[in-house]
Design an enzyme around this catalytic site. Structure first.
Site, PDB file in Angstrom:
ATOM      1  N   LYS A 163       0.835  -1.204   0.000  1.00 52.44           N
ATOM      2  CA  LYS A 163       0.000   0.000   0.000  1.00 52.44           C
ATOM      3  C   LYS A 163       0.872   1.257   0.000  1.00 52.44           C
ATOM      4  O   LYS A 163       1.596   1.512   0.963  1.00 52.44           O
ATOM      5  CB  LYS A 163      -0.875   0.034   1.260  1.00 52.44           C
ATOM      6  CG  LYS A 163      -1.851   1.201   1.242  1.00 52.44           C
ATOM      7  CD  LYS A 163      -2.399   1.527   2.625  1.00 52.44           C
ATOM      8  CE  LYS A 163      -1.549   2.522   3.362  1.00 52.44           C
ATOM      9  NZ  LYS A 163      -1.559   3.868   2.802  1.00 52.44           N
ATOM     10  N   GLY A 187       7.452   4.992   7.834  1.00 51.12           N
ATOM     11  CA  GLY A 187       6.627   6.165   8.059  1.00 51.12           C
ATOM     12  C   GLY A 187       6.995   6.812   9.375  1.00 51.12           C
ATOM     13  O   GLY A 187       8.115   6.631   9.880  1.00 51.12           O
ATOM     14  N   SER A 188       6.063   7.527   9.943  1.00 54.02           N
ATOM     15  CA  SER A 188       6.375   8.299  11.148  1.00 54.02           C
ATOM     16  C   SER A 188       6.373   7.410  12.393  1.00 54.02           C
ATOM     17  O   SER A 188       5.762   6.333  12.408  1.00 54.02           O
ATOM     18  CB  SER A 188       5.347   9.412  11.319  1.00 54.02           C
ATOM     19  OG  SER A 188       4.073   8.844  11.535  1.00 54.02           O
ATOM     20  N   THR A 189       7.022   7.889  13.433  1.00 53.39           N
ATOM     21  CA  THR A 189       7.069   7.141  14.698  1.00 53.39           C
ATOM     22  C   THR A 189       5.675   7.044  15.309  1.00 53.39           C
ATOM     23  O   THR A 189       5.308   6.001  15.864  1.00 53.39           O
ATOM     24  CB  THR A 189       8.072   7.823  15.654  1.00 53.39           C
ATOM     25  OG1 THR A 189       9.372   7.725  15.052  1.00 53.39           O
ATOM     26  CG2 THR A 189       8.100   7.149  17.017  1.00 53.39           C
ATOM     27  N   THR A 201       2.765   6.835  13.778  1.00 46.99           N
ATOM     28  CA  THR A 201       2.032   5.749  13.118  1.00 46.99           C
ATOM     29  C   THR A 201       2.675   4.406  13.433  1.00 46.99           C
ATOM     30  O   THR A 201       1.979   3.401  13.607  1.00 46.99           O
ATOM     31  CB  THR A 201       1.966   5.979  11.596  1.00 46.99           C
ATOM     32  OG1 THR A 201       1.555   7.315  11.346  1.00 46.99           O
ATOM     33  CG2 THR A 201       0.994   5.034  10.930  1.00 46.99           C
ATOM     34  N   GLY A 202       4.003   4.391  13.528  1.00 42.33           N
ATOM     35  CA  GLY A 202       4.712   3.145  13.845  1.00 42.33           C
ATOM     36  C   GLY A 202       4.222   2.518  15.147  1.00 42.33           C
ATOM     37  O   GLY A 202       4.087   1.294  15.253  1.00 42.33           O
ATOM     38  N   GLU A 253      10.588   1.260   9.977  1.00 41.96           N
ATOM     39  CA  GLU A 253      11.573   2.301   9.653  1.00 41.96           C
ATOM     40  C   GLU A 253      10.875   3.635   9.892  1.00 41.96           C
ATOM     41  O   GLU A 253       9.995   4.017   9.132  1.00 41.96           O
ATOM     42  CB  GLU A 253      12.027   2.178   8.189  1.00 41.96           C
ATOM     43  CG  GLU A 253      12.805   0.914   7.878  1.00 41.96           C
ATOM     44  CD  GLU A 253      14.195   0.879   8.481  1.00 41.96           C
ATOM     45  OE1 GLU A 253      14.611   1.859   9.129  1.00 41.96           O
ATOM     46  OE2 GLU A 253      14.878  -0.149   8.328  1.00 41.96           O
ATOM     47  N   CYS A 304      14.062  11.048   5.870  1.00 38.16           N
ATOM     48  CA  CYS A 304      14.164  10.555   7.256  1.00 38.16           C
ATOM     49  C   CYS A 304      15.559  10.810   7.813  1.00 38.16           C
ATOM     50  O   CYS A 304      15.700  11.107   8.997  1.00 38.16           O
ATOM     51  CB  CYS A 304      13.808   9.076   7.307  1.00 38.16           C
ATOM     52  SG  CYS A 304      14.719   8.061   6.148  1.00 38.16           S
ATOM     53  N   GLU A 357      10.958  16.602  14.772  1.00 45.01           N
ATOM     54  CA  GLU A 357      11.393  16.296  13.407  1.00 45.01           C
ATOM     55  C   GLU A 357      10.656  17.253  12.465  1.00 45.01           C
ATOM     56  O   GLU A 357       9.441  17.139  12.292  1.00 45.01           O
ATOM     57  CB  GLU A 357      11.032  14.847  13.054  1.00 45.01           C
ATOM     58  CG  GLU A 357      11.422  14.495  11.637  1.00 45.01           C
ATOM     59  CD  GLU A 357      10.933  13.119  11.171  1.00 45.01           C
ATOM     60  OE1 GLU A 357       9.860  12.677  11.588  1.00 45.01           O
ATOM     61  OE2 GLU A 357      11.660  12.513  10.364  1.00 45.01           O
TER      62      GLU A 357
HETATM   63  P1  NAD Z   1       2.899   8.349   8.035  1.00 45.60           P
HETATM   64  O1  NAD Z   1       3.263   7.545   9.226  1.00 45.60           O
HETATM   65  O2  NAD Z   1       1.878   9.410   8.159  1.00 45.60           O
HETATM   66  O3  NAD Z   1       2.373   7.398   6.863  1.00 45.60           O
HETATM   67  C1  NAD Z   1       3.135   6.320   6.378  1.00 45.60           C
HETATM   68  C2  NAD Z   1       2.201   5.285   5.787  1.00 45.60           C
HETATM   69  O4  NAD Z   1       1.397   4.739   6.835  1.00 45.60           O
HETATM   70  C3  NAD Z   1       1.226   5.816   4.738  1.00 45.60           C
HETATM   71  O5  NAD Z   1       1.107   4.852   3.719  1.00 45.60           O
HETATM   72  C4  NAD Z   1      -0.068   5.936   5.529  1.00 45.60           C
HETATM   73  O6  NAD Z   1      -1.228   5.845   4.717  1.00 45.60           O
HETATM   74  C5  NAD Z   1       0.027   4.739   6.459  1.00 45.60           C
HETATM   75  N1  NAD Z   1      -0.775   4.834   7.689  1.00 45.60           N
HETATM   76  C6  NAD Z   1      -1.311   5.922   8.281  1.00 45.60           C
HETATM   77  N2  NAD Z   1      -1.963   5.580   9.421  1.00 45.60           N
HETATM   78  C7  NAD Z   1      -1.817   4.243   9.551  1.00 45.60           C
HETATM   79  C8  NAD Z   1      -2.211   3.288  10.536  1.00 45.60           C
HETATM   80  N3  NAD Z   1      -2.909   3.651  11.614  1.00 45.60           N
HETATM   81  N4  NAD Z   1      -1.857   2.002  10.371  1.00 45.60           N
HETATM   82  C9  NAD Z   1      -1.125   1.619   9.307  1.00 45.60           C
HETATM   83  N5  NAD Z   1      -0.718   2.467   8.333  1.00 45.60           N
HETATM   84  C10 NAD Z   1      -1.063   3.758   8.456  1.00 45.60           C
HETATM   85  O7  NAD Z   1       4.288   8.910   7.488  1.00 45.60           O
HETATM   86  P2  NAD Z   1       4.522   9.916   6.271  1.00 45.60           P
HETATM   87  O8  NAD Z   1       4.081  11.271   6.718  1.00 45.60           O
HETATM   88  O9  NAD Z   1       3.957   9.319   5.015  1.00 45.60           O
HETATM   89  O10 NAD Z   1       6.107   9.867   6.130  1.00 45.60           O
HETATM   90  C11 NAD Z   1       6.949  10.713   6.812  1.00 45.60           C
HETATM   91  C12 NAD Z   1       7.595  10.005   7.990  1.00 45.60           C
HETATM   92  O11 NAD Z   1       8.236   8.822   7.533  1.00 45.60           O
HETATM   93  C13 NAD Z   1       8.687  10.822   8.652  1.00 45.60           C
HETATM   94  O12 NAD Z   1       8.583  10.703  10.045  1.00 45.60           O
HETATM   95  C14 NAD Z   1       9.966  10.169   8.172  1.00 45.60           C
HETATM   96  O13 NAD Z   1      11.077  10.368   9.021  1.00 45.60           O
HETATM   97  C15 NAD Z   1       9.552   8.746   8.078  1.00 45.60           C
HETATM   98  N6  NAD Z   1      10.423   7.998   7.182  1.00 45.60           N
HETATM   99  C16 NAD Z   1      11.275   7.073   7.712  1.00 45.60           C
HETATM  100  C17 NAD Z   1      12.149   6.389   6.886  1.00 45.60           C
HETATM  101  C18 NAD Z   1      13.096   5.370   7.439  1.00 45.60           C
HETATM  102  O14 NAD Z   1      13.626   4.587   6.673  1.00 45.60           O
HETATM  103  N7  NAD Z   1      13.353   5.337   8.733  1.00 45.60           N
HETATM  104  C19 NAD Z   1      12.140   6.628   5.514  1.00 45.60           C
HETATM  105  C20 NAD Z   1      11.269   7.572   5.009  1.00 45.60           C
HETATM  106  C21 NAD Z   1      10.396   8.247   5.853  1.00 45.60           C
END
Ligand code: NAD
Length: 472
Positions: free
Chosen positions: A169, A220-222, A224-225, A242, A276, A373
């Protein structure tokens, strides 16, 4: 409803009843509609991935590797279309898009050469103990909007080489390159091996709860992680997370400010700081603080910001309105606290989510621009005198993704680097990645590793196989 880019389930384009507009962040205009998958689509995708799993798993490793390498050829054959689509949906400049698309091809070709052969622990003829790496089953891949195709490839390549099948996704902000790739991939892969479905954030959550998915690989973000980790507990899914970072860079007093300014600039502002591992806190020794700050300002003035489809543009806009508003809010906070901008600070009123390169002059260590961040082109320059103090400040973060140290005395730089709490520490370089180099975050920047054989192992279960002859 018909959309130019479709979700792909079991090898076929599948229509969806609802759609959403994908927006070009440089113009704020709609690019096209993209499909929103429902829970039912997710179920169909998981079933397709489950049914193809046993066939894919049992195909010889060399065949799986060859097909993954062919996925790289597919991107290569459509390179210019991917570059233009990526610029249009993500907003990055041409060089950045070439880097990402070139990287996607490279990763598919190189990860396709990786394997984890069984390890023989005991070998006494008929008596043998072997550690094997077996695939997990269906992998759920969830990706962000800053490097949409490359970060998807970082998941697809090892998952498939290891013998898993996948439901992927993309971010709702940047679904198009991934949907296009998902459709093209069907000319190479058996049906059901790679299913690509787009939708809102709720689709991500449904994936993390789905009992048919054995592992979630999430970038994605911490914030959401944490949610992913919590809902993945439903069936004890394996996890690779990540997540975010607030990476420090430490500049030692022996640098040449003029020579280092360009590297420090790109360390922080590549991809308009939506990276990131962007340097998000720049610690500069007080002896060279003014000179480095001055050279950074001078270099920044030479960098062209605009629509990535225009020749010569090096930096694009923020990718989406939500993030744009967040970064504006951070700039406002700097102003409210009376912090001084050496450059930037004001967004222009013209269309597009553009924020100028903004350098904040030595704000207090506990201010939001230092602690949070930013994920946008706002960089705090921070003065330090004492090495122990700067190491303590650099480590004083819940994040631990990456860090860098810059100085002529490499031994001294390495001594400092070895004290930093981060998954990757670069010395006199930054953003060096490779399919063979382990990448992952410490602390709340993540769990697990991508790339290298460590990354491949995360798409496998470890199985111990012991045999001996039947006692007579
Ligand atoms: P985000 O967490 O908002 O979204 C990431 C993904 O998660 C999207 O596909 C989103 O639709 C999905 N999502 C949202 N809510 C969810 C849930 N409850 N359950 C499962 N999936 C869900 O992050 P973003 O704004 O798209 O990306 C930016 C962030 O990603 C920054 O914090 C950045 O540092 C981080 N990032 C980390 C790395 C790494 O390798 N460590 C790489 C790139 C980006």
């Amino acid at each position: 409803m018909d959309t130019p880019y479709a979700i792909t389930i079991n090898g076929k384009r599948v229509p969806t009843a609802t759609t959403r507009a994908a927006i070009n962040p440089a113009t704020e205009k709609d690019i096209c509609l993209f499909p929103l998958a429902t829970r039912d689509h997710l179920d169909q995708a998981v079933v397709a991935a489950q049914e193809s799993f046993s066939i894919w798993r049992d195909r010889p490793l060399e065949e799986r590797q060859a097909l993954v390498a062919k996925l790289g050829d597919l991107i290569s054959e459509n390179r210019e279309s991917f570059i233009r689509l990526l610029i249009t949906e993500q907003g990055k400049g041409r060089a950045g898009a070439e880097w990402e698309i070139g990287g996607s091809i490279h990763w598919l070709h190189e990860i396709a050469k990786q394997s984890l052969p069984p390890e023989v622990i005991v070998d006494k003829g008929e008596e043998q103990i072997v550690t094997r790496y077996t695939p997990i089953g269906v992998i759920g891949g969830i990706t962000p909007w800053n490097f949409p195709l490359l970060l998807a490839v970082w998941k697809i390549a090892p998952a498939l080489v290891a013998g898993n099948t996948m439901v992927l996704k993309p971010s709702p902000y940047t679904p198009l390159c991934t949907l296009l790739f998902g459709e093209l991939a069907q000319s190479v892969l058996p049906p059901g091996v790679l299913n690509v479905i787009s939708g809102g954030d709720e689709l991500g959550q449904w994936m993390t709860e789905h009992p048919g998915i054995g592992k979630i690989s999430f970038t994605g973000s911490t914030v959401t992680g944490r949610k992913v980790m919590s809902s993945a507990s439903v069936n004890l899914k394996r996890l690779t997370l990540e997540l975010g970072g607030n990476d420090p860079a430490i500049v030692l007093p022996d640098v040449d400010p003029k020579k280092i300014a360009k590297d420090l600039f790109w360390a922080s502002f590549a991809n308009s700081s939506q990276f990131c591992v962007a340097c998000k806190r720049l610690y500069i020794h007080e002896d060279v603080y003014d000179a480095v700050a001055h050279e950074l300002v001078e270099y920044a003035k030479t960098v062209t910001i605009g629509d990535g489809l225009t020749d010569g543009v090096e930096l694009g806009p923020i990718q989406n309105r939500m993030q744009y508003d967040k970064v504006l809010n951070l700039l406002q906070d700097c102003k409210d606290r009376g912090q001084r901008f050496l450059l930037g600070g004001e967004a222009s009123a013209s269309p597009g989510y553009f924020i100028p390169v903004s350098l904040v002059d030595n704000p207090p260590e506990d201010s939001r621009v230092v602690v949070e961040e930013a994920f946008g082109p706002v960089l705090p320059l921070l003065k330090y005198r004492d090495i122990d103090d700067v190491v303590r400040r650099a480590n004083n973060s819940p994040y631990g993704l990456a860090a860098s140290v810059w100085g002529k005395d490499v031994k001294k730089a390495e001594a400092i680097a070895s004290r930093l709490e981060a998954g990757t520490v670069w010395i006199n370089q930054i953003h060096t990645f490779s399919p063979d180099i382990a990448f992952g975050g410490h602390k709340q920047s993540g769990i697990g590793i991508e790339n290298s054989l460590h990354g491949l192992a995360e798409y496998c279960n470890t199985q111990t196989l012991m045999r001996r002859p039947l006692a007579v």
